[in-house]
Design a protein around this motif. Structure first.
Motif, PDB file in Angstrom:
ATOM      1  N   THR B 134       0.820  -1.207   0.000  1.00 37.70           N
ATOM      2  CA  THR B 134       0.000   0.000   0.000  1.00 37.70           C
ATOM      3  C   THR B 134       0.857   1.260   0.000  1.00 37.70           C
ATOM      4  O   THR B 134       0.701   2.115   0.860  1.00 37.70           O
ATOM      5  CB  THR B 134      -0.909   0.060   1.239  1.00 37.70           C
ATOM      6  OG1 THR B 134      -0.065  -0.107   2.405  1.00 37.70           O
ATOM      7  CG2 THR B 134      -1.965  -0.985   1.235  1.00 37.70           C
ATOM      8  N   LEU B 189       7.467   0.654  -8.901  1.00 36.11           N
ATOM      9  CA  LEU B 189       8.233  -0.454  -8.326  1.00 36.11           C
ATOM     10  C   LEU B 189       7.483  -1.770  -8.508  1.00 36.11           C
ATOM     11  O   LEU B 189       6.274  -1.786  -8.722  1.00 36.11           O
ATOM     12  CB  LEU B 189       8.458  -0.211  -6.824  1.00 36.11           C
ATOM     13  CG  LEU B 189       9.203   1.059  -6.433  1.00 36.11           C
ATOM     14  CD1 LEU B 189       9.204   1.211  -4.920  1.00 36.11           C
ATOM     15  CD2 LEU B 189      10.631   1.008  -6.958  1.00 36.11           C
ATOM     16  N   SER B 190       8.220  -2.858  -8.384  1.00 37.39           N
ATOM     17  CA  SER B 190       7.558  -4.167  -8.451  1.00 37.39           C
ATOM     18  C   SER B 190       6.789  -4.409  -7.156  1.00 37.39           C
ATOM     19  O   SER B 190       6.978  -3.706  -6.162  1.00 37.39           O
ATOM     20  CB  SER B 190       8.597  -5.263  -8.639  1.00 37.39           C
ATOM     21  OG  SER B 190       9.284  -5.479  -7.425  1.00 37.39           O
ATOM     22  N   GLY B 191       5.937  -5.394  -7.154  1.00 36.28           N
ATOM     23  CA  GLY B 191       5.135  -5.696  -5.969  1.00 36.28           C
ATOM     24  C   GLY B 191       5.993  -5.951  -4.744  1.00 36.28           C
ATOM     25  O   GLY B 191       5.718  -5.459  -3.649  1.00 36.28           O
ATOM     26  N   GLY B 192       7.061  -6.726  -4.927  1.00 40.67           N
ATOM     27  CA  GLY B 192       7.947  -7.044  -3.808  1.00 40.67           C
ATOM     28  C   GLY B 192       8.656  -5.799  -3.284  1.00 40.67           C
ATOM     29  O   GLY B 192       8.782  -5.607  -2.078  1.00 40.67           O
ATOM     30  N   GLN B 193       9.075  -4.941  -4.231  1.00 38.82           N
ATOM     31  CA  GLN B 193       9.731  -3.699  -3.814  1.00 38.82           C
ATOM     32  C   GLN B 193       8.747  -2.798  -3.086  1.00 38.82           C
ATOM     33  O   GLN B 193       9.082  -2.166  -2.088  1.00 38.82           O
ATOM     34  CB  GLN B 193      10.291  -2.972  -5.044  1.00 38.82           C
ATOM     35  CG  GLN B 193      11.512  -3.652  -5.635  1.00 38.82           C
ATOM     36  CD  GLN B 193      11.914  -3.002  -6.952  1.00 38.82           C
ATOM     37  OE1 GLN B 193      11.066  -2.586  -7.733  1.00 38.82           O
ATOM     38  NE2 GLN B 193      13.207  -2.927  -7.207  1.00 38.82           N
ATOM     39  N   GLN B 194       7.516  -2.756  -3.589  1.00 36.68           N
ATOM     40  CA  GLN B 194       6.493  -1.937  -2.941  1.00 36.68           C
ATOM     41  C   GLN B 194       6.274  -2.395  -1.500  1.00 36.68           C
ATOM     42  O   GLN B 194       6.139  -1.587  -0.590  1.00 36.68           O
ATOM     43  CB  GLN B 194       5.174  -2.022  -3.699  1.00 36.68           C
ATOM     44  CG  GLN B 194       5.187  -1.276  -5.014  1.00 36.68           C
ATOM     45  CD  GLN B 194       3.820  -1.273  -5.680  1.00 36.68           C
ATOM     46  OE1 GLN B 194       2.810  -1.576  -5.056  1.00 36.68           O
ATOM     47  NE2 GLN B 194       3.797  -0.942  -6.948  1.00 36.68           N
ATOM     48  N   ASP B 220       5.873 -13.005  -4.727  1.00 35.56           N
ATOM     49  CA  ASP B 220       6.509 -14.189  -5.297  1.00 35.56           C
ATOM     50  C   ASP B 220       7.544 -14.738  -4.300  1.00 35.56           C
ATOM     51  O   ASP B 220       7.892 -14.065  -3.338  1.00 35.56           O
ATOM     52  CB  ASP B 220       7.178 -13.822  -6.619  1.00 35.56           C
ATOM     53  CG  ASP B 220       8.252 -12.791  -6.404  1.00 35.56           C
ATOM     54  OD1 ASP B 220       9.435 -13.150  -6.392  1.00 35.56           O
ATOM     55  OD2 ASP B 220       7.900 -11.607  -6.193  1.00 35.56           O
ATOM     56  N   SER B 223      10.670 -12.422  -3.382  1.00 35.98           N
ATOM     57  CA  SER B 223      10.347 -11.282  -2.528  1.00 35.98           C
ATOM     58  C   SER B 223       9.981 -11.745  -1.129  1.00 35.98           C
ATOM     59  O   SER B 223      10.301 -11.096  -0.141  1.00 35.98           O
ATOM     60  CB  SER B 223       9.173 -10.500  -3.120  1.00 35.98           C
ATOM     61  OG  SER B 223       9.467 -10.099  -4.427  1.00 35.98           O
TER      62      SER B 223
END
Lengths: 299, 292
Positions: B134, B189-194, B220, B223
């Motif tokens: 978020t 950003l990617s989901g993991g970075q977010q 994933d 992450s």
């Protein structure tokens, strides 16, 4: 029983061919529909450019309207007047619409919200001339004169429900998780509403607000007996003020060829004005808030 | 608890030099001048906690103790109330319509449900990371990291703020990936970075308690591993409570595991004990995949 039997190869290819034919046919149909939907806009634009370009000249933007029979003349006061009216309308319509929309989104289940939402829908469906009468009754009659304020007020009334419902929809699109993240981080409720939720929804709200401005920019009926129009230069808020739609109306219904040509020019300017407003504001929004509504990129 | 004694000033100076290392030393000590006793005291405890949605009880008289500086995992089948329990600790549960809470939650010895409690202050002292990333789309990456500091009105100089941003991004392993684009949109950003950005955002105000609500459920495996490593590294500084669907994850990252079922706490034990020799038959059934 035949339904259960495997179709022969011939039957299968036939069915495939039929599906493909139907598919191509439907593609053509929706393609035509899509084309037809933009035809009116293209026709109108072409018509305006052909009819209006003749009278367009630098002086058209800088000169005041000329009396019938005198060639030349322009819509300078109309352009300025329309901008003033839009300004007043925005000052009235935007904050109220924005606040109301935020309230509807955040307290949507209360009875008050249900009533407000319903009435707001009624208001947006109200014929604009009725809004003009209301502004006349409320401002023009007590004050004893037509005024820019009355015109702007009428346009603002029309903007309120448009901005409110658009704001509500955009705010509702903001995920609850985002608000919770803000609350969990120690944002107070109003701060999370203003700084996180509203700002996240802002690009959508700005777009909707622009649509509202564009919509009222062309309104003529509510201005007829509020802003009233004037052939002279005036920016005073307590006096009648010129407006492009009023000038177009007056010119187009006049018996003079000069004036009717000017009406085309005025219409072209009005459309260009609306276009410019939306392009500028959209660009501002995009540069500031970027891909705010975009989703996450996959890993 | 290690690293509790360095004086704040020294730690702050150290932070300038080696932010990543120093920050770990700073966080428990600068909070307040807590003595060893205070820090070794129970950090979080729920007592006879009931949480309801409308008329439905999601959590029923749950009494749990969370050891300070340790990672406690809460496991259980969907709908067992583990997320709700977590969200009661920072009083997030009550923000939903028709949600009610009964009982007490002690954070650092203080009941956060006591009358006159400053809810916002409670939430500021507790970090929270939700299941889905978020990041605030209206802010850039840097602003996201410092959002918690800003909203708390913590005034720090520009350079110190930069140091903090770098330190917390170093910890979450994001620094090398985003240091050249702190001003850009977090949604790029990617989901993991977010999700790691959200973790950084939660850690920036240096909370003493960290609540993780299935933080890797939407990520994933790569992450997920990075987040788990982080949770492991935070051991000792933050009391971490992680809700997870994933039993392997609970086994990997937690010191203590609590098993919940239908809103009730079934048992709570050191993770190794709970996974190898559960005392309740229902725990064993769940762990062996017989239900849930």
């Amino acid at each position: 029983m035949s339904a259960l039997a495997a179709p022969s190869r011939v039957q299968r290819t036939e069915r495939m061919a039929r599906r493909r034919r139907m598919g191509s046919f439907m593609t053509v149909v929706v393609w035509c529909a899509a084309l037809l939907s933009v035809v009116p806009l293209i026709l109108i634009a072409a018509h305006l450019i052909i009819g209006g370009a003749r009278v367009l000249s630098p002086t058209f933007f800088t000169a005041l309207p000329a009396p019938p029979g005198v060639s030349g003349g322009g819509v300078a006061n109309g352009v300025a007047g329309t901008l003033v009216l839009l300004g007043i309308a925005s000052v009235i319509g935007m904050p109220i619409g924005l606040g109301a929309g935020l309230y509807l989104a955040e307290h949507g289940r209360t009875r008050l919200a249900t009533i407000v939402r319903y009435l707001s829908d009624v208001l947006s469906g109200l014929p604009s001339i009725v809004v003009g009468i209301f502004a006349w009754e409320l401002i023009v009659r007590p004050s004893g004169q037509f005024s820019a304020l009355a015109g702007g007020f009428a346009l603002g009334m029309i903007m309120i429900p448009l901005v409110a419902r658009a704001t509500e929809e955009m705010v509702r699109l903001v995920p609850v998780a985002l608000r919770e993240a803000a609350l969990a981080l120690g944002f107070t409720r109003w701060r999370s509403s203003l700084q996180i939720v509203l700002r996240t929804a802002l690009p959508g709200i700005v777009t909707a607000a622009l649509v509202a401005v564009a919509r009222v920019a062309g309104e003529t009926a509510p201005l007829l007996f509020t802003a009233f129009g004037t052939p002279f230069w005036s920016l005073r808020l307590d006096r009648p003020i010129a407006a492009l739609p009023l000038q177009i109306y007056n010119y187009a219904t006049s018996p003079y060829d000069d004036w009717r040509a000017q009406a085309w020019g005025g219409a072209l300017v009005l459309i260009a004005l609306v276009l410019v407003i939306s392009i500028i504001a959209r660009r501002v929004t995009r540069s500031r808030f970027g891909a705010a509504t975009g989703g996450a990129r996959g890993d | 608890m290690t690293d509790v004694t360095p004086r704040a000033l020294d730690a702050r100076l150290a932070a300038r030099l080696t932010p990543a290392v120093a920050m770990r030393a700073v966080s428990p000590a600068t909070r307040d001048d807590a003595s060893d006793a205070a820090i070794s005291a129970v950090a979080v405890r729920t007592e006879q906690l009931d949480a309801m949605y409308g008329g439905v009880a999601a959590v029923r008289s749950a009494t749990l103790t969370f050891t300070p500086g340790r990672v406690t995992a809460i496991i259980g089948p969907s709908g067992c109330g583990k997320s709700t329990l977590l969200r009661c600790i920072n009083r997030l549960h009550e923000t939903q319509p028709a949600a009610r809470v009964r009982g007490a939650v002690f954070v650092d010895g203080r009941d956060v449900y006591a009358a006159g409690t400053d809810v916002v202050a409670v939430r500021r002292s507790i970090g929270f990371v939700a299941q889905r990333p978020t990041p605030f789309p209206s802010m850039n990456i840097r602003e996201n990291v410092v959002a918690g500091l800003r909203v708390a009105g913590i005034r720090v100089s520009g350079t110190e703020l930069e140091d903090r941003v770098e330190a917390v991004l170093q910890r979450t392993g994001l620094w090398d990936e985003v240091s050249d684009r702190l001003d850009s949109d977090p949604m790029s950003l990617s989901g993991g970075q977010q999700q790691r950005l959200c973790l950084a955002r939660a850690l920036a105000p240096e909370p003493r308690v960290l609540l993780l609500d299935e933080p890797t459920a939407a990520l994933d495996p790569g992450s997920t591993q990075r987040i788990e490593e982080l949770v492991y590294l935070l051991r000792g500084e933050v009391t971490t409570i992680i809700v997870t669907h994933n039993m392997q994850q609970a086994a990997r990252v937690s010191d203590i595991t609590a098993f919940m079922l239908e809103g009730e706490l079934i048992e709570q034990a050191p993770t190794r004990v709970l996974f190898t020799a559960p005392s309740d038959a229902r725990t064993e059934l769940y762990l062996t995949g017989r239900f849930g």
